[in-house]
Motif scaffolding. Structure first.
Motif, PDB file in Angstrom:
ATOM      1  N   GLN A  89      -6.097  -3.000  -7.346  1.00 32.60           N
ATOM      2  CA  GLN A  89      -4.706  -3.020  -7.797  1.00 32.60           C
ATOM      3  C   GLN A  89      -4.543  -3.845  -9.071  1.00 32.60           C
ATOM      4  OE1 GLN A  89      -2.133  -4.335  -4.636  1.00 32.60           O
ATOM      5  NE2 GLN A  89      -2.006  -2.306  -3.720  1.00 32.60           N
ATOM      6  N   VAL A 144       0.853  -1.186   0.000  1.00 26.15           N
ATOM      7  CA  VAL A 144       0.000   0.000   0.000  1.00 26.15           C
ATOM      8  C   VAL A 144       0.885   1.230   0.000  1.00 26.15           C
ATOM      9  CG1 VAL A 144      -1.888  -1.142   1.223  1.00 26.15           C
ATOM     10  CG2 VAL A 144      -0.150   0.092   2.523  1.00 26.15           C
ATOM     11  N   HIS A 203      -2.829   6.723   0.048  1.00 27.82           N
ATOM     12  CA  HIS A 203      -4.082   6.158  -0.460  1.00 27.82           C
ATOM     13  C   HIS A 203      -4.938   5.520   0.618  1.00 27.82           C
ATOM     14  CE1 HIS A 203      -1.543   5.497  -4.357  1.00 27.82           C
ATOM     15  NE2 HIS A 203      -1.949   6.742  -4.244  1.00 27.82           N
ATOM     16  N   VAL A 204      -4.481   5.487   1.857  1.00 28.36           N
ATOM     17  CA  VAL A 204      -5.165   4.733   2.911  1.00 28.36           C
ATOM     18  C   VAL A 204      -6.103   5.645   3.693  1.00 28.36           C
ATOM     19  CG1 VAL A 204      -4.878   3.348   4.994  1.00 28.36           C
ATOM     20  CG2 VAL A 204      -3.248   3.117   3.111  1.00 28.36           C
ATOM     21  N   TYR A 228       3.990   1.730  -5.682  1.00 31.91           N
ATOM     22  CA  TYR A 228       2.951   2.335  -6.503  1.00 31.91           C
ATOM     23  C   TYR A 228       3.583   3.048  -7.687  1.00 31.91           C
ATOM     24  CZ  TYR A 228      -0.724   5.604  -7.922  1.00 31.91           C
ATOM     25  OH  TYR A 228      -1.634   6.344  -8.645  1.00 31.91           O
ATOM     26  N   PRO A 234      -6.158  -3.418  -0.679  1.00 32.38           N
ATOM     27  CA  PRO A 234      -6.525  -2.001  -0.591  1.00 32.38           C
ATOM     28  C   PRO A 234      -7.514  -1.630  -1.689  1.00 32.38           C
ATOM     29  CG  PRO A 234      -4.321  -2.241  -1.504  1.00 32.38           C
ATOM     30  CD  PRO A 234      -4.770  -3.613  -1.093  1.00 32.38           C
TER      31      PRO A 234
END
Length: 417
Positions: free
Chosen positions: A222, A164, A168-169, A238, A206
């Protein structure tokens, strides 16, 4: 209520995350006295142990339902595959000089220390994180490390891995509070080892809120270009932009696509800009006055001036960020910054142009420790012990609080009710 035990590093980021998810911290252990004081300042009644983790007899630490600990990413761990003498590698402090190597006794724990604790206490789960290089630098040793977890203790542990980026979390806390993404791009490899007799594994896939050019707001999924027909490992960083050359980078990375079956267009996760955490009351100095960390006048490096000139040209007099590492340049305040680090000189600077757009008159300063702490997701009430250098080390070494909260919540879902 479940308990957590922390073989921690940094400023209690993983502890803060697990507390957010409803765990009660049982203990914290670290070699750094300031990290110990930070834990006590935020959890006054916690049991702490100030010692190099590899010297601790794990039988003397209390039992916790979930062990939490993120090992160092170099030295003699699976990340580095390093067989050299037991001292930490020198680090580039950012101005062309090299910091002195640290003695082994003064460094963070290795990947084998959680195994020692689990072998003694057999907690329900172990949660940790690191950079993706923890795997990519030595895949065979990493696989051997995972193999130990498969047979550890009386039951063995199921392993779940996920990659992750902290930008983005987003997580929803038990009280309904939403922790949005942090304004920092920070790639992490997260793992959760769950005892096999529980019969469950957490969902670590995620699904960030993203914008699809065709479908609008969606939950991105993803996509790994390098994984074909089930071959390849989903471990990497990423892919913020498709490289003009070097397909190997894309094969080791991922991006997000629309979940709609007939679309699957690339989507961009919704992020938070660094401007959200900038303290407007902290002023800088004239760029033309040169570096403020020198006793005598020393102009900023030519690359810094190039970046400041670029920022004036790109953003038309609006404030912007100058990143002085990894070939960084000028970026606006409405996007995240790059990774906040523990070592070296400042890497991220705020530039405020003057109305006449004179480069030397531009107000210029590094981001403060408090601003960097906000980019790691720490709340304003979080306390960091020590002077500024000690706090900088803790902030840079910390697990992003939102990432820790997310991992803690997903682990909680598979624990016995």
């Amino acid at each position: 209520m479940y308990t957590s035990g922390h073989l921690f590093s940094g400023g209690w980021g993983d502890g803060r995350g697990f507390m957010n998810a409803g765990y009660t911290p049982r203990f914290g252990a670290n070699h750094n006295p300031w990290a110990i004081k930070t834990a006590r300042a935020n959890v006054p009644d916690i049991y702490t142990r100030e010692a190099a983790i590899q010297t601790i007899d794990m039988r003397t630490l209390p039992y916790a339902d979930v062990l939490v600990g993120s090992p160092i990413c170099r030295e003699a761990t699976p990340a580095g595959g390093n067989s050299r003498a037991r001292v930490q590698l020198e680090f580039d402090v950012g101005d062309g000089t090299q910091g002195k190597p640290s003695r082994w006794e003064q460094t963070r724990m290795t990947a084998w220390e959680p195994i020692r604790y689990v072998d003694v206490h057999e907690p329900l789960a172990y949660v940790g994180e690191n950079v993706p290089g923890f795997f990519t630098r030595n895949p065979r040793l990493f696989d051997a490390w995972l193999g130990v977890w498969d047979v550890l203790g009386r039951h063995g542990y199921y392993v779940t891995l996920a990659c992750v980026n902290s930008a983005h979390v987003t997580v929803e806390m038990p009280d309904g509070t939403v922790l949005g993404p942090v304004p920092q791009y920070r790639d992490r490899l997260v793992w959760v080892m769950v005892r096999k007799d529980l019969g469950k594994v957490p969902d670590l896939l995620p699904r960030p809120v993203s914008i699809c050019p065709n479908c609008g707001p969606v939950r991105g999924i993803q996509h790994w270009p390098g994984v074909q027909n089930g071959r390849g490992r989903r471990i990497g960083a990423y892919l913020r932009r498709i490289p003009k050359s070097g397909a190997s980078q894309a094969k080791r990375s991922y991006y997000y696509v629309c979940p709609t079956q007939r679309c699957h267009a690339r989507v961009e996760p919704v992020t938070r800009g660094i401007g959200d955490v900038i303290d407007e009351n902290v002023r800088g100095h004239r760029f033309g006055d040169g570096r403020q960390d020198r006793n005598a006048f020393e102009a900023y490096a030519p690359a810094a001036r190039v970046a400041v000139v670029e920022g004036h040209r790109l953003f038309g007099g609006k404030p912007f960020i100058v990143t002085r590492r990894n070939h960084g340049g000028a970026t606006p305040l409405d996007v995240p910054i790059g990774t906040v680090t523990a070592q070296g000189s400042a890497h991220h600077y705020l530039a405020r142009p003057t109305p006449d757009m004179d480069i030397d008159e531009c107000e210029y300063r590094p981001l403060t420790v408090k601003e960097n702490a906000r980019t790691q997701g720490f709340p304003k009430e979080h306390v960091f012990a020590g002077e500024e250098p000690h706090q900088k080390l803790q902030v840079g070494d910390a697990v992003p609080v939102t990432v820790a909260t997310w991992a803690a919540q997903e682990t909680l879902k598979v624990l016995p009710s």
